[in-house]
Design an enzyme around this catalytic site. Structure first.
Site, PDB file in Angstrom:
ATOM      1  N   LYS A  89       0.812  -1.220   0.000  1.00 45.10           N
ATOM      2  CA  LYS A  89       0.000   0.000   0.000  1.00 45.10           C
ATOM      3  C   LYS A  89       0.848   1.274   0.000  1.00 45.10           C
ATOM      4  O   LYS A  89       0.438   2.294  -0.544  1.00 45.10           O
ATOM      5  CB  LYS A  89      -0.942   0.000   1.206  1.00 45.10           C
ATOM      6  CG  LYS A  89      -2.016  -1.095   1.170  1.00 45.10           C
ATOM      7  CD  LYS A  89      -3.035  -0.873   0.064  1.00 45.10           C
ATOM      8  CE  LYS A  89      -4.187  -1.869   0.140  1.00 45.10           C
ATOM      9  NZ  LYS A  89      -5.064  -1.784  -1.054  1.00 45.10           N
ATOM     10  N   GLU A 111     -10.182   5.384   2.993  1.00 46.77           N
ATOM     11  CA  GLU A 111     -10.900   4.242   3.534  1.00 46.77           C
ATOM     12  C   GLU A 111      -9.879   3.170   3.865  1.00 46.77           C
ATOM     13  O   GLU A 111      -8.775   3.159   3.315  1.00 46.77           O
ATOM     14  CB  GLU A 111     -11.877   3.698   2.477  1.00 46.77           C
ATOM     15  CG  GLU A 111     -11.291   2.713   1.456  1.00 46.77           C
ATOM     16  CD  GLU A 111     -10.246   3.304   0.507  1.00 46.77           C
ATOM     17  OE1 GLU A 111     -10.180   4.537   0.404  1.00 46.77           O
ATOM     18  OE2 GLU A 111      -9.507   2.520  -0.117  1.00 46.77           O
ATOM     19  N   SER A 378       1.789  -9.591  -0.926  1.00 46.01           N
ATOM     20  CA  SER A 378       1.452  -8.165  -0.835  1.00 46.01           C
ATOM     21  C   SER A 378       1.634  -7.568   0.548  1.00 46.01           C
ATOM     22  O   SER A 378       1.796  -6.372   0.695  1.00 46.01           O
ATOM     23  CB  SER A 378       0.019  -7.954  -1.303  1.00 46.01           C
ATOM     24  OG  SER A 378      -0.860  -8.773  -0.560  1.00 46.01           O
TER      25      SER A 378
END
Lengths: 398, 262
Positions: A89, A111, A378
């Site tokens: 991210k 969010e 990830s």
């Protein structure tokens, strides 16, 4: 196929289905983004943050034990879990928060589902001196209390969302509502390759560093391209970042792994491609889990980060065109893969990423030992340990 | 001339919004007739949606109540058809795009026409995506209402070029809901729209009391009230009918007291 055919379109999908109040801001954002990417100074600043702050490039690790044990291809893990803040991210967030600053914004909102994107946004906002408010479904707040506290430590305000199903989709709704209240000084830092144009393109571009690095690393290590790359898909940002630089390489299969929860034959899943249908929601045309009247369905996954009823429009297009393959993976399969990777390679990955590991475990025999396959890991799994323990009947709370 | 245009020509309309199916479809029909009896000139019927991103808490909750009570597009079409036998008041749907998309544009708008609906407001369909339904809506004689927001600025010109019926002007930033103070610049916004078009300009978002109705009626061609009506339904449930009628009467009186448009 790699560029939108019409502005913000990927085949049928994409678009800008938002209230008029947001339109001028989206147009401004698109313009600011285009100019920033043409500006060598901006790219250099971003690159410097990625290397000196986030720890890029991330490793491409040859998981030899797992490869030998599964008896299929040579398995490589793209270690996005080793990035600062523990997931992919940060790649997107550094780009967007830098862009927010360039646009003269003083505040960012976002969010979050599992909390990874919220933590990453709060981190970048702390570093770059912007106020930060994170919207998180009340249910996810309860599932991920440590991440909530992390965001608060980083100076962000976390607002639990109590509307609807109180999960990721409701957090997106509430962040959009907040953005329509306050566009002047605020940028919505969207966490995935979804939402209205330009977000799907912009987030993909910021995440493409994953695939670009992977491509160069595997060529250097093996002298050839992988036969497949796998990644988990909720909205689909780590998958799109991994897939994008390989789209032109026709020999490379692009395999997205979506959350099948308790099984796609039940109602408790978040498998948008397997079970969804075409719709328009959260600013985009794409596939969604919905009923016959177009009401968005409540979705379920053990993984808060994949618990989303839609998928990014470029993935929908990759699916339509046949270039991408999308496979459902259940909670149980993902938990087994989570445990397997820990035992076999000594890596505790995010439960989201474990969906991709599980898919490869299921299909390993389709490949030969000369083939190489890359899984995008990830995120790291610290945040999931207590939940997995509870799934296995051990009453551990964070 | 269509019913919407006629209404705006005759007077400065009060446009009342109600969420379809809250607390039941039968009650919504009764409430609409009460609002019309109270003087409402145009009725906007909200098709409930699971995720209404342009709504504040009052209408969000009404959406959930309506869905929980089994409301759906088919039942609301039947309600509109039944209302059309009883009234000539213009009836509009307010809906997010997805319920329309899933129903099928052709099928949806042909049902609208059959049932006697006049127009539709789709808050997540900005100018850029209008072509999605514009042609099919117009083929069935359904007017697609254009929206202008305080942030529209240089977009106003292109938006109003396509406008029909009336222009729905969003009074302030954010989502629907009662506001104690309206943005002072709303008059300027209406004026800047009127410079570009002859299409009537109605103002919505935040208007809830007679003082606000009167103030906005000084410069707008119509006013739109939603959350204040939905709040009455939330508080009084099945017994809301008479109160809705009285509320509309009070708002209409306040609007009549506003300076004449001439």
């Amino acid at each position: 196929m790699d560029q939108p055919i019409k502005k913000g379109r990927f085949g049928l999908h994409g678009g800008q289905y938002v209230p008029e109040t947001l339109m001028n801001e989206l147009l401004k954002l698109e313009q600011a983004y285009t100019q920033a990417m043409e500006d060598a100074e901006f790219r250099q600043e971003l690159n410097s943050l990625l290397t000196k702050y986030a720890g890029r490039p991330s490793l491409l690790y040859h998981a030899k034990k797992m490869s030998a044990d599964l008896g299929g291809p040579q398995i490589y893990l793209k270690r996005e879990d080793l990035n600062h803040t523990g997931s992919h991210k940060i790649n997107n967030v550094l780009g967007q928060v830098l862009l927010a600053k360039r646009m003269g914004k003083t505040r960012v909102i976002a969010e979050t589902g599992a909390g990874q994107h919220g933590v990453a946004t709060a981190t970048a906002a702390a570093l770059l001196d912007l106020a930060c408010v994170i919207f998180m479904g009340k249910e996810d707040v309860e599932r991920q209390l440590l991440n909530v506290y992390r965001m608060e430590l980083l100076g962000a305000t976390v607002i639990p969302v109590t509307t609807g199903t109180m999960t990721l989709k409701d957090a997106v709704n509430e962040t959009m509502r907040e953005w329509t209240r306050r566009v002047e000084d605020t940028l919505y830092v969207l966490g995935s390759v979804m939402g209205p144009h330009p977000f799907p393109t912009m987030v993909r571009d910021f995440q493409s560093v994953i695939g670009s690095e992977t491509r160069a690393q595997i060529l250097k290590e093996t002298g050839s391209l992988p036969v497949a790359v796998l990644a988990c898909v909720g909205g689909g940002s780590n998958a799109m970042g991994m897939f994008y630089p390989f789209i032109q390489d026709e020999g490379v299969r692009l395999i997205g792994c979506e959350a099948a929860g308790q099984g796609i034959e039940t109602e408790k899943h978040a498998a948008t491609i397997a079970k969804g249908s075409l719709g328009v929601f959260h600013g985009m045309k794409s596939y969604f889990c919905q009923d016959e009247y177009g009401q968005i369905a409540p979705v379920y996954s053990i993984s808060a980060g994949l618990d989303y009823p839609g998928i990014g429009p470029e993935h929908a297009h990759l699916y339509d065109s046949g270039r991408g393959e999308y496979r459902p993976v259940t909670d149980e399969e993902a938990v087994q893969a989570f445990e397997y990777l820990a035992r076999t390679e000594g890596i505790i990955c995010a439960i989201e990423s474990a969906h991709a590991v599980a898919q490869l475990m299921k299909m390993a025999k389709e490949f030969s030992a000369q083939d190489s396959v890359v899984i995008c890991l990830s995120g790291r799994g610290d945040k999931d340990v207590a939940a997995i323990a509870r799934y296995r009947g051990r009453n551990i709370y964070e | 001339m269509n019913r919407i245009a006629k209404t705006f020509e005759a007077n400065r309309p009060f446009i009342g919004f109600i969420t379809g199916g809250d607390p039941s479809v039968a009650k919504t029909e009764e409430f609409i007739l009460e609002m019309i009896a109270g003087g409402a000139d145009v009725i906007e019927i909200g098709i409930p949606f699971s995720d209404p991103i342009a709504e504040g808490p009052v209408i969000q909750e009404a959406n959930l109540r309506a869905l929980g009570n089994g409301a759906n597009v088919d039942k609301l079409f039947a309600m509109v058809a039944s209302l059309r036998l009883k009234t000539q008041t213009p009836l509009l749907f307010m809906t997010y795009l997805n319920p329309v998309f899933r129903y099928g544009y052709e099928r949806f708008f042909s049902r609208c026409q059959e049932c006697g609906l006049d127009g539709i407001i789709i808050p997540d369909l900005p100018y850029e995506e209008r072509q999605e339904v514009e042609e099919v809506a117009s083929r069935y004689g359904i007017i697609l209402i254009s929206m202008v927001a305080p942030t529209s600025k240089d977009r106003i010109k292109q938006i109003v070029e396509q406008a029909q019926g009336f222009i729905y002007t969003v009074s302030s930033m954010g989502v629907t809901g009662v506001r104690s103070n309206l943005d002072g610049s709303i008059g300027e916004l209406v004026e800047s729209i009127k410079k570009e078009t002859q299409v009537p300009v109605a103002v919505g978002f935040g208007i809830s009391n007679p003082q606000q109705a009167r103030a906005v009626a000084e410069f707008a061609d119509g006013i739109i009230v939603g959350s204040a009506l939905v709040k009455i339904v939330a508080a009084h449930g099945e017994k809301a009918g008479l109160l809705l009628r009285q509320y509309v009467q009070a708002m209409k009186e306040a609007m009549a007291a506003a300076a004449s448009r001439q």
